[in-house]
Design a protein around this motif. Sequence first.
Motif, PDB file in Angstrom:
ATOM      1  N   ASN A 151     -89.154  77.687  32.041  1.00 44.38           N
ATOM      2  CA  ASN A 151     -90.602  77.769  32.255  1.00 44.38           C
ATOM      3  C   ASN A 151     -91.115  79.195  32.082  1.00 44.38           C
ATOM      4  O   ASN A 151     -92.210  79.415  31.553  1.00 44.38           O
ATOM      5  N   ARG A 152     -90.307  80.157  32.484  1.00 43.56           N
ATOM      6  CA  ARG A 152     -90.717  81.555  32.351  1.00 43.56           C
ATOM      7  C   ARG A 152     -90.815  81.967  30.887  1.00 43.56           C
ATOM      8  O   ARG A 152     -91.674  82.780  30.507  1.00 43.56           O
ATOM      9  N   LEU A 153     -89.957  81.396  30.033  1.00 46.52           N
ATOM     10  CA  LEU A 153     -89.951  81.743  28.610  1.00 46.52           C
ATOM     11  C   LEU A 153     -90.706  80.732  27.758  1.00 46.52           C
ATOM     12  O   LEU A 153     -90.645  80.792  26.522  1.00 46.52           O
ATOM     13  N   ASN A 154     -91.400  79.794  28.409  1.00 46.65           N
ATOM     14  CA  ASN A 154     -92.188  78.762  27.708  1.00 46.65           C
ATOM     15  C   ASN A 154     -91.314  77.912  26.768  1.00 46.65           C
ATOM     16  O   ASN A 154     -91.720  77.568  25.647  1.00 46.65           O
ATOM     17  N   ILE A 155     -90.108  77.590  27.230  1.00 47.87           N
ATOM     18  CA  ILE A 155     -89.213  76.712  26.477  1.00 47.87           C
ATOM     19  C   ILE A 155     -89.392  75.294  27.007  1.00 47.87           C
ATOM     20  O   ILE A 155     -89.302  75.069  28.220  1.00 47.87           O
ATOM     21  N   PRO A 156     -89.679  74.317  26.148  1.00 43.80           N
ATOM     22  CA  PRO A 156     -89.881  72.937  26.626  1.00 43.80           C
ATOM     23  C   PRO A 156     -88.629  72.389  27.323  1.00 43.80           C
ATOM     24  O   PRO A 156     -87.500  72.652  26.900  1.00 43.80           O
ATOM     25  N   VAL A 157     -88.855  71.625  28.377  1.00 40.13           N
ATOM     26  CA  VAL A 157     -87.759  71.040  29.160  1.00 40.13           C
ATOM     27  C   VAL A 157     -87.856  69.523  29.076  1.00 40.13           C
ATOM     28  O   VAL A 157     -88.888  68.933  29.405  1.00 40.13           O
ATOM     29  N   ILE A 158     -86.776  68.906  28.617  1.00 38.01           N
ATOM     30  CA  ILE A 158     -86.640  67.449  28.601  1.00 38.01           C
ATOM     31  C   ILE A 158     -85.590  67.111  29.647  1.00 38.01           C
ATOM     32  O   ILE A 158     -84.470  67.639  29.591  1.00 38.01           O
ATOM     33  N   ALA A 159     -85.919  66.258  30.597  1.00 37.42           N
ATOM     34  CA  ALA A 159     -84.996  66.069  31.717  1.00 37.42           C
ATOM     35  C   ALA A 159     -85.019  64.646  32.236  1.00 37.42           C
ATOM     36  O   ALA A 159     -86.046  63.957  32.185  1.00 37.42           O
ATOM     37  N   MET A 160     -83.858  64.228  32.724  1.00 32.50           N
ATOM     38  CA  MET A 160     -83.761  63.004  33.509  1.00 32.50           C
ATOM     39  C   MET A 160     -84.167  63.338  34.937  1.00 32.50           C
ATOM     40  O   MET A 160     -83.545  64.192  35.582  1.00 32.50           O
ATOM     41  N   VAL A 161     -85.195  62.680  35.425  1.00 31.42           N
ATOM     42  CA  VAL A 161     -85.746  63.005  36.739  1.00 31.42           C
ATOM     43  C   VAL A 161     -85.626  61.783  37.640  1.00 31.42           C
ATOM     44  O   VAL A 161     -86.107  60.692  37.302  1.00 31.42           O
ATOM     45  N   ASP A 162     -84.984  61.978  38.779  1.00 31.62           N
ATOM     46  CA  ASP A 162     -84.815  60.889  39.748  1.00 31.62           C
ATOM     47  C   ASP A 162     -86.027  60.828  40.669  1.00 31.62           C
ATOM     48  O   ASP A 162     -86.890  61.712  40.659  1.00 31.62           O
ATOM     49  N   THR A 163     -86.064  59.799  41.508  1.00 28.90           N
ATOM     50  CA  THR A 163     -87.230  59.591  42.378  1.00 28.90           C
ATOM     51  C   THR A 163     -87.345  60.643  43.466  1.00 28.90           C
ATOM     52  O   THR A 163     -88.414  60.818  44.053  1.00 28.90           O
ATOM     53  N   CYS A 164     -86.259  61.384  43.740  1.00 28.00           N
ATOM     54  CA  CYS A 164     -86.286  62.395  44.794  1.00 28.00           C
ATOM     55  C   CYS A 164     -86.662  63.778  44.262  1.00 28.00           C
ATOM     56  O   CYS A 164     -86.644  64.760  45.029  1.00 28.00           O
ATOM     57  N   CYS A 165     -86.980  63.896  42.974  1.00 28.83           N
ATOM     58  CA  CYS A 165     -87.248  65.202  42.348  1.00 28.83           C
ATOM     59  C   CYS A 165     -88.728  65.371  42.046  1.00 28.83           C
ATOM     60  O   CYS A 165     -89.492  64.401  42.008  1.00 28.83           O
ATOM     61  N   ASP A 166     -89.115  66.605  41.807  1.00 27.33           N
ATOM     62  CA  ASP A 166     -90.499  66.942  41.463  1.00 27.33           C
ATOM     63  C   ASP A 166     -90.600  67.141  39.949  1.00 27.33           C
ATOM     64  O   ASP A 166     -89.983  68.062  39.405  1.00 27.33           O
ATOM     65  N   PRO A 167     -91.376  66.315  39.245  1.00 25.61           N
ATOM     66  CA  PRO A 167     -91.475  66.430  37.785  1.00 25.61           C
ATOM     67  C   PRO A 167     -92.557  67.398  37.309  1.00 25.61           C
ATOM     68  O   PRO A 167     -92.874  67.415  36.118  1.00 25.61           O
ATOM     69  N   THR A 168     -93.095  68.205  38.205  1.00 18.90           N
ATOM     70  CA  THR A 168     -94.239  69.055  37.852  1.00 18.90           C
ATOM     71  C   THR A 168     -93.895  70.034  36.741  1.00 18.90           C
ATOM     72  O   THR A 168     -94.685  70.242  35.807  1.00 18.90           O
ATOM     73  N   ASN A 169     -92.728  70.667  36.815  1.00 20.63           N
ATOM     74  CA  ASN A 169     -92.364  71.710  35.854  1.00 20.63           C
ATOM     75  C   ASN A 169     -91.606  71.175  34.627  1.00 20.63           C
ATOM     76  O   ASN A 169     -91.077  71.967  33.855  1.00 20.63           O
ATOM     77  N   ILE A 170     -91.574  69.861  34.468  1.00 14.52           N
ATOM     78  CA  ILE A 170     -90.860  69.246  33.356  1.00 14.52           C
ATOM     79  C   ILE A 170     -91.870  68.836  32.284  1.00 14.52           C
ATOM     80  O   ILE A 170     -92.867  68.167  32.584  1.00 14.52           O
TER      81      ILE A 170
END
Length: 273
Positions: A151-170
């Motif tokens: 996020n600091r380097l503006n690199i896109p993030v593709i991620a598997m996100v579970d129900t207990c995680c925060d997807p805000t920065n993805i």
Amino acid sequence: MAPYIFMEKEGIHIIDLNKTVVKIDEAADVMKQLAYSGRKILFVATKKQAKDIVADQAKAVDMPYITERWAGGMLTNFPTIRKAVKKMNNIDKMKSDGTYETLAKRERLQIDRQKAKLEKNLGSIKDLNRLPSALFIVDVQKEMNAVKEANRLNIPVIAMVDTCCDPTNIDYVIPANDDSAKSIQLITTRLCQAIQEGLDERKLEKDKETADDDKNGRRYADGESEMEEGAAVMANRRVRPRRGADRPVEAPKAEEPVAEPQSEEAPKAEETK
């Protein structure tokens, strides 16, 4: 994660699989475009049930991956990481050119330990010469440092996100169970298939351009050879002399001087006298 949860049953959140399929296709399209443009995608998965699966899939499509430990500054301090990778390459060079054999036994043991440590942590990214164009992460909660650096380097993030995680920065969220090996295998395989499709299309386009260049080169060479043959034929051809070319050329005759008529006014003047 509320938009991606279908329902809650006995304290367990159930993910809406329809939204999961849509998000997988979206992420696959992004990865395909990145692979088609010749860019690298860094796979990050250090949890036990995901590291072997991700490593095998990333190797199959020739992409870098991290499965042991995320070193602090892997992205934000990338030049230092590259120095460590160069050090590892220098050790390989020492072993190949015979310099390693001239060292003392103690020095060789130290070099072997250092090489093993570097190979374990950075061996999978030794071909990564610049920052990756995207990150694929399994379990964003565990790989929080990787997400922050991206996020600091503006690199896109593709991620598997579970129900207990925060997807805000993805940037590209794939709602899924990141604790299940089958789920990780299924999603990773689909994404790597998209990457392979992009690589195949890139290869076909390059082959087509090479074939067109060769064809144009052959046409140019054939044209030059035809011109050279024509010039050789013209040089060897005997030119016939024109008719009368052998006759001596007569010099032009000199013009005879023309006598000027005498004026009649002179005698008239004498008569008057």
